[in-house]
Scaffold this motif. Structure first.
Motif, PDB file in Angstrom:
ATOM      1  N   ASP A  63       0.554  -1.118  -0.099  1.00  0.00           N
ATOM      2  CA  ASP A  63      -0.159  -0.356  -0.391  1.00  0.00           C
ATOM      3  C   ASP A  63       0.774   1.328   0.352  1.00  0.00           C
ATOM      4  O   ASP A  63       0.279   2.681  -0.151  1.00  0.00           O
ATOM      5  CB  ASP A  63      -0.771  -0.126   0.743  1.00  0.00           C
ATOM      6  N   GLN A  64       1.805   1.181   0.479  1.00  0.00           N
ATOM      7  CA  GLN A  64       2.832   2.768   1.094  1.00  0.00           C
ATOM      8  C   GLN A  64       3.798   2.687  -0.519  1.00  0.00           C
ATOM      9  O   GLN A  64       4.589   3.437  -0.989  1.00  0.00           O
ATOM     10  CB  GLN A  64       3.526   1.982   2.058  1.00  0.00           C
ATOM     11  N   ALA A  65       4.169   1.503  -1.356  1.00  0.00           N
ATOM     12  CA  ALA A  65       4.868   1.131  -2.686  1.00  0.00           C
ATOM     13  C   ALA A  65       4.186   2.302  -3.475  1.00  0.00           C
ATOM     14  O   ALA A  65       3.636   2.838  -3.894  1.00  0.00           O
ATOM     15  CB  ALA A  65       5.338   0.106  -2.766  1.00  0.00           C
ATOM     16  N   SER A  66       4.969   3.102  -3.617  1.00  0.00           N
ATOM     17  CA  SER A  66       5.247   4.524  -5.100  1.00  0.00           C
ATOM     18  C   SER A  66       6.053   4.029  -6.119  1.00  0.00           C
ATOM     19  O   SER A  66       5.180   4.557  -7.115  1.00  0.00           O
ATOM     20  CB  SER A  66       5.609   5.683  -4.769  1.00  0.00           C
ATOM     21  N   GLY A  67       6.235   2.303  -6.027  1.00  0.00           N
ATOM     22  CA  GLY A  67       7.214   2.195  -7.235  1.00  0.00           C
ATOM     23  C   GLY A  67       6.246   1.369  -8.338  1.00  0.00           C
ATOM     24  O   GLY A  67       4.692   0.579  -7.771  1.00  0.00           O
ATOM     25  N   GLU A  68       6.406   1.451  -9.713  1.00  0.00           N
ATOM     26  CA  GLU A  68       5.248   0.280 -10.379  1.00  0.00           C
ATOM     27  C   GLU A  68       6.091  -1.182 -10.800  1.00  0.00           C
ATOM     28  O   GLU A  68       5.113  -1.528 -10.297  1.00  0.00           O
ATOM     29  CB  GLU A  68       6.061   0.373 -11.872  1.00  0.00           C
ATOM     30  N   TYR A  69       7.134  -1.245  -9.758  1.00  0.00           N
ATOM     31  CA  TYR A  69       7.137  -2.881  -9.356  1.00  0.00           C
ATOM     32  C   TYR A  69       7.803  -3.138  -7.912  1.00  0.00           C
ATOM     33  O   TYR A  69       8.598  -2.515  -7.244  1.00  0.00           O
ATOM     34  CB  TYR A  69       8.590  -3.256 -10.887  1.00  0.00           C
ATOM     35  N   ILE A  70       7.557  -4.001  -7.014  1.00  0.00           N
ATOM     36  CA  ILE A  70       7.926  -4.211  -5.793  1.00  0.00           C
ATOM     37  C   ILE A  70       8.498  -6.149  -5.359  1.00  0.00           C
ATOM     38  O   ILE A  70       8.158  -6.748  -6.560  1.00  0.00           O
ATOM     39  CB  ILE A  70       6.271  -3.959  -4.970  1.00  0.00           C
ATOM     40  N   TYR A  71       8.934  -5.673  -4.667  1.00  0.00           N
ATOM     41  CA  TYR A  71      10.039  -6.765  -4.580  1.00  0.00           C
ATOM     42  C   TYR A  71       9.913  -7.451  -2.908  1.00  0.00           C
ATOM     43  O   TYR A  71      10.188  -6.372  -2.064  1.00  0.00           O
ATOM     44  CB  TYR A  71      11.155  -6.886  -4.713  1.00  0.00           C
ATOM     45  N   PHE A  72       9.581  -8.234  -2.971  1.00  0.00           N
ATOM     46  CA  PHE A  72       8.997  -8.768  -1.180  1.00  0.00           C
ATOM     47  C   PHE A  72      10.627  -9.629  -0.047  1.00  0.00           C
ATOM     48  O   PHE A  72      10.970 -10.343  -1.521  1.00  0.00           O
ATOM     49  CB  PHE A  72       8.508  -9.835  -1.189  1.00  0.00           C
ATOM     50  N   LEU A  73      11.373  -8.943   0.197  1.00  0.00           N
ATOM     51  CA  LEU A  73      12.351  -9.824   0.715  1.00  0.00           C
ATOM     52  C   LEU A  73      11.956  -9.883   2.392  1.00  0.00           C
ATOM     53  O   LEU A  73      11.521  -9.292   3.484  1.00  0.00           O
ATOM     54  CB  LEU A  73      13.662  -8.794   1.224  1.00  0.00           C
ATOM     55  N   ASP A  74      12.248 -11.214   2.893  1.00  0.00           N
ATOM     56  CA  ASP A  74      11.756 -10.977   4.336  1.00  0.00           C
ATOM     57  C   ASP A  74      12.967 -10.972   5.524  1.00  0.00           C
ATOM     58  O   ASP A  74      14.436 -11.101   4.852  1.00  0.00           O
ATOM     59  CB  ASP A  74      11.529 -13.188   4.609  1.00  0.00           C
ATOM     60  N   SER A  75      12.910 -10.694   5.942  1.00  0.00           N
ATOM     61  CA  SER A  75      13.472  -9.579   7.322  1.00  0.00           C
ATOM     62  C   SER A  75      15.100 -10.356   7.738  1.00  0.00           C
ATOM     63  O   SER A  75      16.096 -10.372   7.920  1.00  0.00           O
ATOM     64  CB  SER A  75      13.422  -9.316   8.250  1.00  0.00           C
ATOM     65  N   ASP A  76      15.240 -11.758   7.486  1.00  0.00           N
ATOM     66  CA  ASP A  76      16.428 -13.134   7.986  1.00  0.00           C
ATOM     67  C   ASP A  76      16.321 -13.389   6.922  1.00  0.00           C
ATOM     68  O   ASP A  76      17.374 -13.814   7.431  1.00  0.00           O
ATOM     69  CB  ASP A  76      15.794 -14.109   8.726  1.00  0.00           C
ATOM     70  N   ASP A  77      16.546 -13.009   5.578  1.00  0.00           N
ATOM     71  CA  ASP A  77      17.339 -13.497   3.885  1.00  0.00           C
ATOM     72  C   ASP A  77      17.771 -12.515   3.638  1.00  0.00           C
ATOM     73  O   ASP A  77      17.572 -11.405   4.142  1.00  0.00           O
ATOM     74  CB  ASP A  77      16.068 -14.378   3.303  1.00  0.00           C
ATOM     75  N   GLU A  78      18.782 -12.728   2.345  1.00  0.00           N
ATOM     76  CA  GLU A  78      19.399 -11.856   1.601  1.00  0.00           C
ATOM     77  C   GLU A  78      19.218 -12.074   0.518  1.00  0.00           C
ATOM     78  O   GLU A  78      18.879 -12.571  -0.001  1.00  0.00           O
ATOM     79  CB  GLU A  78      21.514 -12.321   1.817  1.00  0.00           C
ATOM     80  N   ILE A  79      19.432 -10.762   0.090  1.00  0.00           N
ATOM     81  CA  ILE A  79      20.071 -10.987  -2.171  1.00  0.00           C
ATOM     82  C   ILE A  79      20.916 -10.512  -2.290  1.00  0.00           C
ATOM     83  O   ILE A  79      21.880  -9.966  -1.563  1.00  0.00           O
ATOM     84  CB  ILE A  79      18.805 -10.022  -2.009  1.00  0.00           C
ATOM     85  N   THR A  80      21.147 -10.830  -3.776  1.00  0.00           N
ATOM     86  CA  THR A  80      22.821 -10.991  -4.466  1.00  0.00           C
ATOM     87  C   THR A  80      23.620  -9.465  -4.524  1.00  0.00           C
ATOM     88  O   THR A  80      21.973  -8.635  -5.125  1.00  0.00           O
ATOM     89  CB  THR A  80      22.759 -11.866  -4.734  1.00  0.00           C
ATOM     90  N   PRO A  81      23.716  -8.845  -4.401  1.00  0.00           N
ATOM     91  CA  PRO A  81      24.256  -7.512  -5.019  1.00  0.00           C
ATOM     92  C   PRO A  81      23.603  -6.954  -6.459  1.00  0.00           C
ATOM     93  O   PRO A  81      23.005  -6.396  -6.072  1.00  0.00           O
ATOM     94  CB  PRO A  81      26.143  -7.579  -5.323  1.00  0.00           C
ATOM     95  N   TYR A  82      24.224  -8.189  -7.312  1.00  0.00           N
ATOM     96  CA  TYR A  82      23.008  -7.965  -8.989  1.00  0.00           C
ATOM     97  C   TYR A  82      21.796  -8.616  -9.226  1.00  0.00           C
ATOM     98  O   TYR A  82      20.790  -8.412  -9.896  1.00  0.00           O
ATOM     99  CB  TYR A  82      23.714  -8.781  -9.996  1.00  0.00           C
ATOM    100  N   CYS A  83      20.855  -8.745  -8.079  1.00  0.00           N
ATOM    101  CA  CYS A  83      19.445  -8.579  -7.649  1.00  0.00           C
ATOM    102  C   CYS A  83      17.966  -8.434  -8.713  1.00  0.00           C
ATOM    103  O   CYS A  83      17.853  -8.527  -9.505  1.00  0.00           O
ATOM    104  CB  CYS A  83      19.146  -9.292  -6.083  1.00  0.00           C
ATOM    105  N   ILE A  84      18.374  -7.107  -8.448  1.00  0.00           N
ATOM    106  CA  ILE A  84      17.274  -6.019  -9.076  1.00  0.00           C
ATOM    107  C   ILE A  84      17.614  -5.840  -9.937  1.00  0.00           C
ATOM    108  O   ILE A  84      17.156  -5.620 -10.941  1.00  0.00           O
ATOM    109  CB  ILE A  84      16.920  -4.873  -8.218  1.00  0.00           C
ATOM    110  N   GLU A  85      19.164  -5.682 -10.311  1.00  0.00           N
ATOM    111  CA  GLU A  85      19.703  -5.871 -11.598  1.00  0.00           C
ATOM    112  C   GLU A  85      19.528  -6.567 -13.280  1.00  0.00           C
ATOM    113  O   GLU A  85      18.583  -6.038 -13.938  1.00  0.00           O
ATOM    114  CB  GLU A  85      21.546  -4.944 -11.905  1.00  0.00           C
ATOM    115  N   LYS A  86      19.191  -7.521 -12.079  1.00  0.00           N
ATOM    116  CA  LYS A  86      18.761  -8.929 -12.823  1.00  0.00           C
ATOM    117  C   LYS A  86      17.035  -8.380 -13.537  1.00  0.00           C
ATOM    118  O   LYS A  86      17.382  -9.339 -14.697  1.00  0.00           O
ATOM    119  CB  LYS A  86      19.148 -10.001 -12.722  1.00  0.00           C
ATOM    120  N   LEU A  87      17.044  -8.377 -12.214  1.00  0.00           N
ATOM    121  CA  LEU A  87      15.307  -8.933 -12.780  1.00  0.00           C
ATOM    122  C   LEU A  87      14.551  -7.553 -13.717  1.00  0.00           C
ATOM    123  O   LEU A  87      13.433  -7.606 -13.592  1.00  0.00           O
ATOM    124  CB  LEU A  87      14.951  -8.782 -10.637  1.00  0.00           C
ATOM    125  N   VAL A  88      15.326  -6.670 -13.483  1.00  0.00           N
ATOM    126  CA  VAL A  88      14.554  -5.488 -14.477  1.00  0.00           C
ATOM    127  C   VAL A  88      14.881  -5.577 -15.743  1.00  0.00           C
ATOM    128  O   VAL A  88      13.960  -5.034 -16.154  1.00  0.00           O
ATOM    129  CB  VAL A  88      15.147  -3.930 -13.358  1.00  0.00           C
TER     130      VAL A  88
END
Length: 210
Positions: A63-88
């Motif tokens: 509901d708060q998101a102002s962007g066109e796309y959203i990505y969910f990340l659980d608090s105890d996990d991590e994403i790779t440095p290139y995660c968003i770049e690859k998905l976009v």
């Protein structure tokens, strides 16, 4: 938060953190991180006035998101440095309802993973879901926000909410792109929500989902 701050993607990123009234020091750590952060990511910290669960936290963030796309990340996990770049990257050519990638698992609990789906899907998304070619988790999917708000909010008050959410995702999505890259690091712990839940809670939630 460190893995979010280290992203190689150079476009605008809005990182929304939802405090669901946790009882540890996580919120203080987040507040200090945000106050010390000097980068280009826009960090937003939201607070629930009482504990509402993971589904509600995700809905609040959506509901708060102002962007066109959203990505969910659980608090105890991590994403790779290139995660968003690859998905976009696939979105440069087509505005898919969601983009999905593979993930790695570390930790002390055996988890079965799979991602056999590859490339563009404008048909057959539901069939690939039934064949278990893409996973049911909410995390590691870059989803169109308007599409989710219209079709697929998280049902609150249950666990295993990803199963129900992904079922509706499979039924309503008209386009998907699947990457073979591992962009998410799932940390398997016996003390996690899934590892510590009561059997009765699990059964009750599965009945609701069925």
């Amino acid at each position: 938060l460190d893995s979010v701050a280290e992203q190689t993607y150079t476009g605008p990123i809005e990182c929304i953190i939802v405090d669901d009234c946790g009882t540890d020091t996580s919120c203080q750590i987040v507040e200090k991180f945000i106050s010390d952060y000097k980068g280009n990511i826009d960090f937003i910290l939201l607070h629930h006035d009482h504990t509402r669960g993971l589904s509600a936290a995700r809905n609040t963030g959506m509901d708060q998101a102002s962007g066109e796309y959203i990505y969910f990340l659980d608090s105890d996990d991590e994403i790779t440095p290139y995660c968003i770049e690859k998905l976009v990257r696939p979105l440069e050519y087509y505005r898919y309802d969601f983009v999905i990638a593979d993930f790695s698992i570390i930790g002390d609990r055996q988890v079965t993973t799979y991602l056999r789906a590859r490339g563009e899907y404008k048909t057959g998304i539901k069939e690939a879901y039934y064949r278990k070619e893409w996973n049911v988790t909410a995390w590691n999917k870059l989803c169109n926000v308007d599409f989710l708000k219209r079709n697929n909010r998280f049902k609150e008050g249950i666990i295993h909410e990803d199963i129900l959410w992904s079922f509706y995702l499979a039924n309503f999505a008209k386009s998907m792109y699947a990457l073979e890259d591992k962009t998410y690091i799932y940390k398997s712990r016996n003390s996690s929500i899934m590892g510590s839940m009561k059997l009765t809670d699990s059964k009750d939630s599965k009945l609701v989902i069925y």
